[in-house]
Motif scaffolding. Structure first.
Motif, mmCIF file in Angstrom:
data_model
loop_
_atom_site.group_PDB
_atom_site.id
_atom_site.type_symbol
_atom_site.label_atom_id
_atom_site.label_comp_id
_atom_site.label_asym_id
_atom_site.label_seq_id
_atom_site.Cartn_x
_atom_site.Cartn_y
_atom_site.Cartn_z
ATOM 1 N N GLU A 466 -13.714 -6.064 -1.098
ATOM 2 C CA GLU A 466 -12.973 -6.023 -2.194
ATOM 3 C C GLU A 466 -11.500 -5.792 -2.265
ATOM 4 O O GLU A 466 -11.357 -4.621 -1.251
ATOM 5 C CB GLU A 466 -13.238 -5.646 -3.170
ATOM 6 C CG GLU A 466 -14.847 -5.511 -4.331
ATOM 7 C CD GLU A 466 -15.066 -5.119 -5.531
ATOM 8 O OE1 GLU A 466 -14.356 -4.369 -5.789
ATOM 9 O OE2 GLU A 466 -16.299 -4.885 -4.866
ATOM 10 N N LEU A 467 -10.406 -6.473 -2.505
ATOM 11 C CA LEU A 467 -8.988 -6.355 -2.988
ATOM 12 C C LEU A 467 -8.830 -5.682 -4.276
ATOM 13 O O LEU A 467 -9.233 -5.460 -5.689
ATOM 14 C CB LEU A 467 -8.010 -7.086 -2.587
ATOM 15 C CG LEU A 467 -8.286 -8.239 -1.152
ATOM 16 C CD1 LEU A 467 -6.915 -9.007 -1.354
ATOM 17 C CD2 LEU A 467 -7.645 -7.114 -0.174
ATOM 18 N N ILE A 529 -9.717 3.103 -9.059
ATOM 19 C CA ILE A 529 -11.017 4.543 -7.891
ATOM 20 C C ILE A 529 -11.929 3.846 -7.427
ATOM 21 O O ILE A 529 -12.972 3.655 -6.520
ATOM 22 C CB ILE A 529 -9.896 4.935 -8.322
ATOM 23 C CG1 ILE A 529 -8.838 5.482 -8.192
ATOM 24 C CG2 ILE A 529 -10.739 5.967 -6.255
ATOM 25 C CD1 ILE A 529 -7.188 5.018 -6.971
ATOM 26 N N PHE A 530 -12.417 3.752 -8.772
ATOM 27 C CA PHE A 530 -13.835 3.823 -8.601
ATOM 28 C C PHE A 530 -14.933 2.544 -9.240
ATOM 29 O O PHE A 530 -13.938 1.055 -9.996
ATOM 30 C CB PHE A 530 -14.964 4.687 -10.180
ATOM 31 C CG PHE A 530 -14.109 6.362 -9.846
ATOM 32 C CD1 PHE A 530 -14.262 6.950 -9.432
ATOM 33 C CD2 PHE A 530 -12.722 6.622 -10.708
ATOM 34 C CE1 PHE A 530 -13.829 8.237 -8.718
ATOM 35 C CE2 PHE A 530 -11.642 7.987 -10.046
ATOM 36 C CZ PHE A 530 -12.602 8.792 -9.618
ATOM 37 N N VAL A 683 -0.055 11.495 -3.839
ATOM 38 C CA VAL A 683 0.257 10.372 -3.541
ATOM 39 C C VAL A 683 1.776 10.326 -3.549
ATOM 40 O O VAL A 683 2.637 11.429 -4.005
ATOM 41 C CB VAL A 683 0.496 9.617 -4.863
ATOM 42 C CG1 VAL A 683 0.157 8.309 -5.672
ATOM 43 C CG2 VAL A 683 -1.408 9.711 -5.071
ATOM 44 N N ARG A 684 2.005 9.484 -2.786
ATOM 45 C CA ARG A 684 3.358 9.527 -1.994
ATOM 46 C C ARG A 684 4.400 9.103 -3.089
ATOM 47 O O ARG A 684 3.990 8.485 -4.312
ATOM 48 C CB ARG A 684 4.011 8.040 -1.491
ATOM 49 C CG ARG A 684 5.213 8.343 -1.196
ATOM 50 C CD ARG A 684 5.453 6.843 0.237
ATOM 51 N NE ARG A 684 6.088 6.466 0.701
ATOM 52 C CZ ARG A 684 7.143 5.580 1.402
ATOM 53 N NH1 ARG A 684 6.375 4.943 1.934
ATOM 54 N NH2 ARG A 684 8.099 5.809 1.853
ATOM 55 N N LYS A 727 -1.782 2.262 -3.284
ATOM 56 C CA LYS A 727 -2.132 1.524 -2.528
ATOM 57 C C LYS A 727 -3.719 1.177 -2.228
ATOM 58 O O LYS A 727 -5.109 1.016 -2.280
ATOM 59 C CB LYS A 727 -1.653 -0.509 -2.353
ATOM 60 C CG LYS A 727 -0.806 -0.543 -3.488
ATOM 61 C CD LYS A 727 -0.091 -2.139 -2.939
ATOM 62 C CE LYS A 727 0.533 -1.470 -2.014
ATOM 63 N NZ LYS A 727 1.256 -2.327 -1.633
ATOM 64 N N ASP A 728 -3.428 2.407 -1.244
ATOM 65 C CA ASP A 728 -4.411 3.100 -0.434
ATOM 66 C C ASP A 728 -5.284 4.413 -1.105
ATOM 67 O O ASP A 728 -6.395 4.603 -0.312
ATOM 68 C CB ASP A 728 -3.658 3.124 0.940
ATOM 69 C CG ASP A 728 -2.795 2.515 0.962
ATOM 70 O OD1 ASP A 728 -3.522 1.118 1.457
ATOM 71 O OD2 ASP A 728 -2.268 2.513 2.428
ATOM 72 N N ILE A 729 -5.057 4.258 -2.148
ATOM 73 C CA ILE A 729 -5.686 5.383 -2.828
ATOM 74 C C ILE A 729 -7.954 5.196 -2.402
ATOM 75 O O ILE A 729 -7.961 5.963 -1.908
ATOM 76 C CB ILE A 729 -6.224 6.386 -3.967
ATOM 77 C CG1 ILE A 729 -4.531 6.572 -4.191
ATOM 78 C CG2 ILE A 729 -6.981 6.974 -4.656
ATOM 79 C CD1 ILE A 729 -4.189 6.818 -5.744
#
Length: 748
Positions: A466-467, A529-530, A683-684, A727-729
């Motif tokens: 999934e994206l 996220i979930f 997070v950045r 985006k990568d969390i």
């Protein structure tokens, strides 16, 4: 009697009283001062005996006046008392309360911090002809009497680190710890190891030290007090204060004071009263156990009767803690009752292994009970019954699965692994012989043919993955703006403007050129996220309130509830991530800046207890936190040790605890139950630390650089373990839980 010397002493007492009263007019003091100044001329021809009697009369009158003023002291007067250079300091206590001591370490700035004093001391007690020397480790903030190099008892990270080191030494040597808290707050710097990180480590480690800890509070300022203040017994000097923030700091926040402005005196006095900071307030609320009475207008260096009282109460507190965990409960109760009446009983302070375990359990229970009346539990009776039954079912299931089934499966698994290993040895040799024969005749095995195709063939996209998108049931309000957004780094890095709709949907609030993470709502995190539809919130109706009746705060809390639709700044829920079951707590910046009070602390603790019962990993997502809610006073501050103890209990039982910071995260939560996690990520573009730029400038006068709290700075000093793009969390969290947890994902 030296009359001139005595007159000077009386005048000093008058000036001291004026100091602690601030700018308040006291005509009786002015008249008395004039009388002292006129005394030499008035009694110049009188006999020495008459002059001495007159001086004694002045002394008695001043003592009566001091007692009357003492009865009228305000909370802010007591703050001025503990800050006065004549206030009794730790060196005075070591000299007069203990029979012998050796100060440990020197005065070097970067090895001990001169504001933190550590000493190995003895208390000698006589029983008949026998003298028993009982060793203790004394730690405490030392202000001295106006010694500037002590930094006013404001401790730097390495000072708190040194204190922890020697408290651990005390634990190894099995001797009690006496901690004297006398600080306006820790020095807010992020030099290694970082103020917040070190305080968090101190609280976490002190929770598990298996020796009696007695804390004596004089000035208990915020996180600096909690760095050494966790104790089995907490005593407080009657003219001391214990608070989440100084009255001046609270007034600056309440009055929205900026720059070089100063808060009005009336507002400072009002905040000091409203925060419930005095010894009497803290005893009433249960945050200290006993008050040590001081002489009128506070203890000073020459009040020798006061030292006897300190010694008596500190020794008795240590005895009581020791007796409370030793032997049978019936005998302990009898001993405590007998001990209260007979001060000649000598209690040995050494503990057996089982007694040390009981001590830690008792410490956990003590802190768990605190602040229970400081939040609003708006759950219906049905919801409470449901929560209780769920807890019982989860506990029973946990006992069966992890107490009986899991150990049995592990034994079977170990047997199968050993058997499989033996089989592999045999089949491995047969396979090697087979390969050698095939190779001799030039025939490739099926596995070798497959490897050759993988090396030379084209790769295929795995369409099952999934994206992450922002369309999973939530669209950021920022995406509805019909305008272009400019990246803050555009001038330096040449970033192009982006349409708001694209930035806050497809790009998840991340600049596609430089990777800058724009702030996003906490709902984005919940929906992206979930796994979809798996979030199940619990304890929603445990609500923030106004336990101190702070003026006008009730309306502000109600406004925050109405604006956000939340009952507190903490959301607790169960969810799944790629099918992995998690328990989560989120601090929401939209609700009073994500500040933590009694309700937030209680919800966090209950979530940890549920995760432990269900054997689930725990995720703390910090959308943002401004620290401890100052309007709740010590009701909020006590959440630092309370929640940290719950975290420690969860981790020691094998729990996996991960923290993820976003936006701005500062102060108490970072310096306790968040900062004690062994796995922290950010997070950045997030910012984190002990105190914000404004607080640092106000307390130290130092102008800090713009990137001082940047997450990459936190990474460089070891506060966090990684910096992620938003985006990568989801991907990174899933990977972190799997790699850290491994096969034993929920528990070690």
């Amino acid at each position: 009697m030296n009359i001139d010397k005595k007159l000077n002493e009386l005048l000093e007492r008058v000036n001291y009283t004026r100091d602690i009263l601030g700018n308040k007019a006291r005509p009786e003091l002015d008249a008395f001062a004039k009388e002292i100044q006129a005394f030499p001329a008035k009694y110049s021809v009188a006999s020495e005996d008459m002059a001495q009697r007159a001086v004694q009369s002045l002394d008695k009158r001043l003592s009566t006046m001091e007692s009357a003023i003492d009865a009228q002291l305000t909370a802010m007067d007591k703050v001025r008392i503990v800050r006065h250079p004549q206030r009794v300091c730790l060196k005075d206590i070591l000299e007069n309360v203990y029979d012998n001591y050796t100060e440990i370490g020197g005065m070097d700035e970067h090895s001990i911090d001169p504001g933190m004093l550590i000493a190995r001391a003895y208390i000698s007690r006589r029983k008949g002809k026998k003298i028993i020397n009982q060793p203790v480790m004394v730690v405490g903030q030392e202000k001295g009497h106006g010694q500037e190099f002590r930094n006013g008892g404001s401790i730097k990270p390495w000072g708190n680190s040194k204190a922890l080191k020697y408290m651990k030494v005390a634990a190894r040597e099995q001797i009690p710890i006496h901690a004297y808290v006398n600080t306006p707050g820790s020095y807010p710097i992020e030099d290694f190891p970082g103020a917040a990180q070190q305080i968090a480590e101190n609280i976490y480690e002190m929770a598990g030290l298996p020796v009696p800890i007695i804390a004596i509070f004089s000035e208990g300022g915020s996180g600096g007090a909690e760095a050494i203040g966790m104790a089995d017994k907490r005593l407080m000097l009657s003219h001391g204060y214990y608070s989440v923030i100084s009255p001046e700091g609270a007034a600056a926040i309440e009055g929205r004071i900026r720059g070089s402005e100063r808060a009005p005196v009336e507002l400072i006095e009002s905040c000091a009263i409203s925060q419930r900071i005095t010894a009497q307030d803290n005893l009433k609320n249960g945050y200290i156990d006993e008050i040590i009475e001081e002489p009128s207008l506070g203890a000073r260096a020459d009040h020798f009767e006061f030292y006897k009282q300190v010694r008596e109460q500190v020794v008795r507190a240590t005895d009581e803690v020791t007796l409370s965990v030793r032997g049978f409960s019936l005998f302990r109760a009898i001993a405590l009752r007998h001990f209260r009446k007979h001060t000649d009983i000598i209690v040995r302070w050494s503990l057996s292994d089982k007694a040390r375990q009981r001590l830690i359990v008792r410490r956990f229970k003590k802190y768990r009970k605190l602040a229970q009346s400081a939040y609003q539990d708006n759950r219906s009776m049905l919801e409470r019954l449901n929560a209780t039954s769920t807890r019982i079912v989860s506990s029973t299931t946990s006992a069966l699965l992890y107490g009986i089934v899991k150990p049995f499966k592990q034994r079977i698994s170990r047997f199968m692994e050993e058997a499989t290993d033996e089989i592999h040895v045999v089949t491995g040799r047969m396979d090697a012989a087979y390969r050698a024969i095939m190779k001799k005749f030039g025939v490739k095995t099926q596995e070798e043919q497959k490897q050759a195709i993988e090396l030379t063939g084209l790769s295929k996209v795995d369409e099952s993955q999934e994206l992450m998108t922002n369309g999973n049931g939530y669209i950021s309000p920022q995406a509805r703006q019909d305008r272009e957004i400019t990246c803050p780094h555009a001038e330096k890095r040449g970033c192009l403007d982006i349409w708001a709709r694209d930035l806050f949907t497809d790009f998840a609030g991340v600049c596609p050129h430089c990777g800058y993470n724009f702030p996003m709502e906490y709902q984005w995190y919940l929906h992206n996220i979930f796994d979809k539809g798996t979030i199940r919130e619990f304890n929603r109706d445990i609500a923030s309130g106004n336990p101190t009746d702070f003026p006008n705060f009730e309306k502000r809390v109600s406004a925050a509830k109405e604006k956000t639709g939340l009952e507190s700044s903490c959301i607790t829920f169960n969810a799944t991530l790629e099918g992995m079951h998690l328990t989560c707590a989120t601090l929401v910046a939209n609700f009073r800046g994500g500040s933590v009070g009694a309700a937030e602390g209680e919800k966090f603790i209950r979530a940890l207890e549920l995760a432990q019962t269900k054997h689930q990993p725990f995720l703390a997502y910090v959308h943002g936190t401004a620290g401890i809610r100052i309007q709740e006073g010590v009701n909020g501050l006590i959440q630092m040790p309370r929640v940290t103890m719950a975290v420690r209990k969860y981790i020691e039982e094998g729990g996996l605890y991960i923290v993820l910071y976003d936006t701005n995260s500062y102060a108490g939560p970072v310096a306790s139950f968040l900062g004690c996690s062994p796995y922290q990520f950010a997070v950045r573009s997030s910012r984190l630390g002990f105190a914000g730029p404004g607080v640092i400038k106000e307390t130290t006068g130092i102008e800090i650089p713009p990137d001082y709290h940047n997450c990459f700075k936190a990474l460089s000093r070891g506060h966090i373990q990684g910096v992620w793009s938003r985006k990568d969390i989801r991907k990174n969290l899933h990977q972190a839980f799997l790699t850290i947890g491994g096969r034993n994902l929920y528990y070690r």
